[in-house]
Design a protein around this motif. Sequence first.
Motif, PDB file in Angstrom:
ATOM      1  N   PHE A 289       3.305 -16.554   3.935  1.00  0.00           N
ATOM      2  CA  PHE A 289       3.783 -15.564   4.910  1.00  0.00           C
ATOM      3  C   PHE A 289       4.838 -14.668   4.282  1.00  0.00           C
ATOM      4  CE2 PHE A 289       7.181 -14.491   7.931  1.00  0.00           C
ATOM      5  CZ  PHE A 289       6.482 -13.670   8.805  1.00  0.00           C
ATOM      6  N   ILE A 290       5.790 -15.257   3.559  1.00  0.00           N
ATOM      7  CA  ILE A 290       6.855 -14.477   2.925  1.00  0.00           C
ATOM      8  C   ILE A 290       6.271 -13.483   1.927  1.00  0.00           C
ATOM      9  CG2 ILE A 290       8.836 -14.629   1.358  1.00  0.00           C
ATOM     10  CD1 ILE A 290       9.485 -17.341   2.706  1.00  0.00           C
ATOM     11  N   LEU A 291       5.297 -13.923   1.139  1.00  0.00           N
ATOM     12  CA  LEU A 291       4.662 -13.032   0.163  1.00  0.00           C
ATOM     13  C   LEU A 291       3.907 -11.902   0.860  1.00  0.00           C
ATOM     14  CD1 LEU A 291       3.378 -15.680  -2.401  1.00  0.00           C
ATOM     15  CD2 LEU A 291       5.085 -13.911  -2.853  1.00  0.00           C
ATOM     16  N   GLU A 292       3.234 -12.225   1.953  1.00  0.00           N
ATOM     17  CA  GLU A 292       2.508 -11.199   2.712  1.00  0.00           C
ATOM     18  C   GLU A 292       3.461 -10.149   3.275  1.00  0.00           C
ATOM     19  OE1 GLU A 292       0.320 -13.297   5.662  1.00  0.00           O
ATOM     20  OE2 GLU A 292      -1.047 -14.237   4.219  1.00  0.00           O
ATOM     21  N   GLU A 293       4.587 -10.607   3.820  1.00  0.00           N
ATOM     22  CA  GLU A 293       5.564  -9.671   4.382  1.00  0.00           C
ATOM     23  C   GLU A 293       6.141  -8.765   3.302  1.00  0.00           C
ATOM     24  OE1 GLU A 293       6.600  -9.368   7.870  1.00  0.00           O
ATOM     25  OE2 GLU A 293       4.583 -10.244   7.791  1.00  0.00           O
ATOM     26  N   LYS A 294       6.411  -9.319   2.136  1.00  0.00           N
ATOM     27  CA  LYS A 294       6.923  -8.512   1.030  1.00  0.00           C
ATOM     28  C   LYS A 294       5.881  -7.489   0.562  1.00  0.00           C
ATOM     29  CE  LYS A 294      10.403 -11.527  -1.084  1.00  0.00           C
ATOM     30  NZ  LYS A 294      11.344 -10.496  -1.559  1.00  0.00           N
ATOM     31  N   GLU A 295       4.624  -7.912   0.524  1.00  0.00           N
ATOM     32  CA  GLU A 295       3.562  -6.998   0.120  1.00  0.00           C
ATOM     33  C   GLU A 295       3.422  -5.846   1.118  1.00  0.00           C
ATOM     34  OE1 GLU A 295      -1.211  -7.078  -1.084  1.00  0.00           O
ATOM     35  OE2 GLU A 295      -0.238  -8.876  -0.287  1.00  0.00           O
ATOM     36  N   LYS A 296       3.510  -6.147   2.412  1.00  0.00           N
ATOM     37  CA  LYS A 296       3.448  -5.098   3.432  1.00  0.00           C
ATOM     38  C   LYS A 296       4.595  -4.112   3.256  1.00  0.00           C
ATOM     39  CE  LYS A 296       1.297  -7.981   7.030  1.00  0.00           C
ATOM     40  NZ  LYS A 296       1.540  -8.663   8.326  1.00  0.00           N
ATOM     41  N   LEU A 297       5.782  -4.633   2.946  1.00  0.00           N
ATOM     42  CA  LEU A 297       6.933  -3.755   2.758  1.00  0.00           C
ATOM     43  C   LEU A 297       6.725  -2.841   1.558  1.00  0.00           C
ATOM     44  CD1 LEU A 297       9.772  -2.901   3.568  1.00  0.00           C
ATOM     45  CD2 LEU A 297      10.675  -4.772   2.165  1.00  0.00           C
ATOM     46  N   GLU A 298       6.183  -3.375   0.471  1.00  0.00           N
ATOM     47  CA  GLU A 298       5.939  -2.527  -0.691  1.00  0.00           C
ATOM     48  C   GLU A 298       4.925  -1.427  -0.375  1.00  0.00           C
ATOM     49  OE1 GLU A 298       4.445  -2.699  -5.332  1.00  0.00           O
ATOM     50  OE2 GLU A 298       5.321  -4.486  -4.420  1.00  0.00           O
ATOM     51  N   LYS A 299       3.895  -1.759   0.385  1.00  0.00           N
ATOM     52  CA  LYS A 299       2.906  -0.743   0.781  1.00  0.00           C
ATOM     53  C   LYS A 299       3.571   0.359   1.599  1.00  0.00           C
ATOM     54  CE  LYS A 299      -1.200  -3.716   0.719  1.00  0.00           C
ATOM     55  NZ  LYS A 299      -2.242  -4.387   1.530  1.00  0.00           N
ATOM     56  N   LEU A 300       4.505  -0.029   2.452  1.00  0.00           N
ATOM     57  CA  LEU A 300       5.227   0.956   3.255  1.00  0.00           C
ATOM     58  C   LEU A 300       6.060   1.871   2.367  1.00  0.00           C
ATOM     59  CD1 LEU A 300       5.774   1.789   6.203  1.00  0.00           C
ATOM     60  CD2 LEU A 300       7.697   0.179   6.210  1.00  0.00           C
ATOM     61  N   TYR A 301       6.758   1.297   1.406  1.00  0.00           N
ATOM     62  CA  TYR A 301       7.522   2.098   0.444  1.00  0.00           C
ATOM     63  C   TYR A 301       6.610   3.068  -0.304  1.00  0.00           C
ATOM     64  CZ  TYR A 301      12.297   0.037   0.188  1.00  0.00           C
ATOM     65  OH  TYR A 301      13.594  -0.333   0.414  1.00  0.00           O
ATOM     66  N   ARG A 302       5.505   2.546  -0.805  1.00  0.00           N
ATOM     67  CA  ARG A 302       4.599   3.389  -1.591  1.00  0.00           C
ATOM     68  C   ARG A 302       4.070   4.553  -0.766  1.00  0.00           C
ATOM     69  NH1 ARG A 302       2.448   1.252  -6.477  1.00  0.00           N
ATOM     70  NH2 ARG A 302       3.307  -0.809  -6.980  1.00  0.00           N
ATOM     71  N   GLU A 303       3.741   4.290   0.493  1.00  0.00           N
ATOM     72  CA  GLU A 303       3.191   5.334   1.347  1.00  0.00           C
ATOM     73  C   GLU A 303       4.245   6.397   1.653  1.00  0.00           C
ATOM     74  OE1 GLU A 303       0.675   7.622   3.565  1.00  0.00           O
ATOM     75  OE2 GLU A 303       0.163   5.922   2.257  1.00  0.00           O
ATOM     76  N   LYS A 304       5.470   5.958   1.930  1.00  0.00           N
ATOM     77  CA  LYS A 304       6.509   6.900   2.336  1.00  0.00           C
ATOM     78  C   LYS A 304       7.057   7.717   1.164  1.00  0.00           C
ATOM     79  CE  LYS A 304       8.184   7.180   5.894  1.00  0.00           C
ATOM     80  NZ  LYS A 304       7.902   8.095   7.027  1.00  0.00           N
ATOM     81  N   LEU A 305       7.033   7.136  -0.047  1.00  0.00           N
ATOM     82  CA  LEU A 305       7.649   7.808  -1.195  1.00  0.00           C
ATOM     83  C   LEU A 305       6.636   8.381  -2.179  1.00  0.00           C
ATOM     84  CD1 LEU A 305      10.575   5.310  -2.030  1.00  0.00           C
ATOM     85  CD2 LEU A 305      10.596   7.268  -0.469  1.00  0.00           C
ATOM     86  N   LYS A 306       5.352   8.338  -1.824  1.00  0.00           N
ATOM     87  CA  LYS A 306       4.317   8.731  -2.787  1.00  0.00           C
ATOM     88  C   LYS A 306       4.390  10.205  -3.189  1.00  0.00           C
ATOM     89  CE  LYS A 306       0.751   9.565   0.755  1.00  0.00           C
ATOM     90  NZ  LYS A 306      -0.574   9.112   1.261  1.00  0.00           N
ATOM     91  N   LYS A 307       5.004  11.041  -2.369  1.00  0.00           N
ATOM     92  CA  LYS A 307       5.074  12.464  -2.685  1.00  0.00           C
ATOM     93  C   LYS A 307       6.316  12.826  -3.491  1.00  0.00           C
ATOM     94  CE  LYS A 307       2.405  13.915   1.369  1.00  0.00           C
ATOM     95  NZ  LYS A 307       2.404  14.731   2.608  1.00  0.00           N
ATOM     96  N   ASN A 308       7.178  11.835  -3.729  1.00  0.00           N
ATOM     97  CA  ASN A 308       8.394  12.122  -4.487  1.00  0.00           C
ATOM     98  C   ASN A 308       8.061  12.125  -5.984  1.00  0.00           C
ATOM     99  OD1 ASN A 308      10.964  11.832  -5.887  1.00  0.00           O
ATOM    100  ND2 ASN A 308      11.842  11.420  -3.877  1.00  0.00           N
TER     101      ASN A 308
END
Length: 471
Positions: A359-378
């Motif tokens: 569960f902890i690994l899944e939550e961390k992976e979801k957070l990284e996907k969120l970062y990647r999506e939000k910052l992909k244009k930088n």
Amino acid sequence: MALENLFINDNKTLIHAWKLITLNGKNIVFCVNDDNKLTGVLTDGDIRKYLLETENYHVLVKDIMNKNFVYATHKEDKVSIMTKMNSRISIIPIVNDDFILVDYFEHKIDMYIPIAIPNLGGNEFNYLMDAFLSTWISSKGDYIKRFEKGFAEFCFQNNTESYGIAVSNGTVALHLALVTLGIGPGDEVIVPDLTFAATINAVLYTGATPVIVDIEEDSWCIDPNEIEKAITPRTKAIIPVHVYGQPCNMDRIMEIAKKNNLYVVEDCAEAHGAEYKGNKVGTFGNISCFSFFANKVITTGEGGMCITSDPNLAEKMRILRDHGMSKTKRYWHDFVGFNYRMTNLQAAIGLAQLERIDFILEEKEKLEKLYREKLKKNPLISFQKNDFPERKKITWMISVLYDGDKDKLTNNFIKNNIEVRPFFYPLSDMPIYKEYARSCSVSKEISAKGLNFPTNKIVNIELIDKIDNCL
């Protein structure tokens, strides 16, 4: 944040409230009765204060909650609600006309965002109290055995007989592994330039000579080509570090080790659960070492583990860990050993963490996907590579390279109460290690650009937007 993670029935116990607080990361729960009407609030500080005064951790929430509390109604606007906030109150419940909890308001402008927060939302408190009440609080106890067995099985996936040897921290895990393999004066051990100093320090503790080599530009892990160039007749071992959750190229490393009759000690401190070709890191080397420091994927506060599939190595490690004392003749010492033991209290927390590691690994992976999506244009940000066909990295930290002024950026984060951390300095840059280094130009470039962003359960879209504004 779902509202259901922020309220609790006031007939529940303190333990239930503590679990919910650790899960929601807000340091508070709102208390309601059976009709969902708001009756009080309870903070982590209230719980700690109560436990210092009494041993009754089964007390009901309604008996210790704050009944005089600040709240807002659903008819109030933001300006009105903000007048109720102060330095001590950053989150308040919102109720409807019937005083039923319907929402909450949180003011986070001045809130400090740490790089990491332990995820303690499972049985940690229950197991810790059970170990405490059992009086087995030192280096013997059922939780140590269960944690050792469970973690080894998690890594080896029950595909082979495996052994876990719990120790007091990740650094001594590395030292114990090297000593067990007979590494000592006159030997050379190859280590990567981009790693925490514990990797090289463990080699130096044995009296052996570390040899620092460069890393791969795309993975940031030790470069097998550089390993081959560094081998001499004195080379006895390689320590591949699965840095920032990224697996090393274990096929090449194991091929080199076999060809040259070398030991492999995997440093998995930052990569619990990462995989290479479907097998978890830690299952390739002769011995593998993990850290359970507070910022790691799972934690015991301090703590570490050696794992192996070799029963003879496991037995030797246990003896050396326990002062080198004979297993059959108490206070008789066959070896000069160490006191590298983990306590049953730490293992109790570790076992609870292990139950939730997926569960902890899944939550961390979801957070990284969120970062990647939000910052992909930088254009200044490039994320850690995660599309190697044979490697499955895990998210330990959100690790990026920044192509701007890193010092200026770091100051921007400090002004906004957001903790970011630079990558490790190259070992070869530090005077105490410089003499052991070969040419390491890639690690210097990666280190100079590298940053880790907050990677914890309180990070959300709004915070990532704030991070983006700092870039």
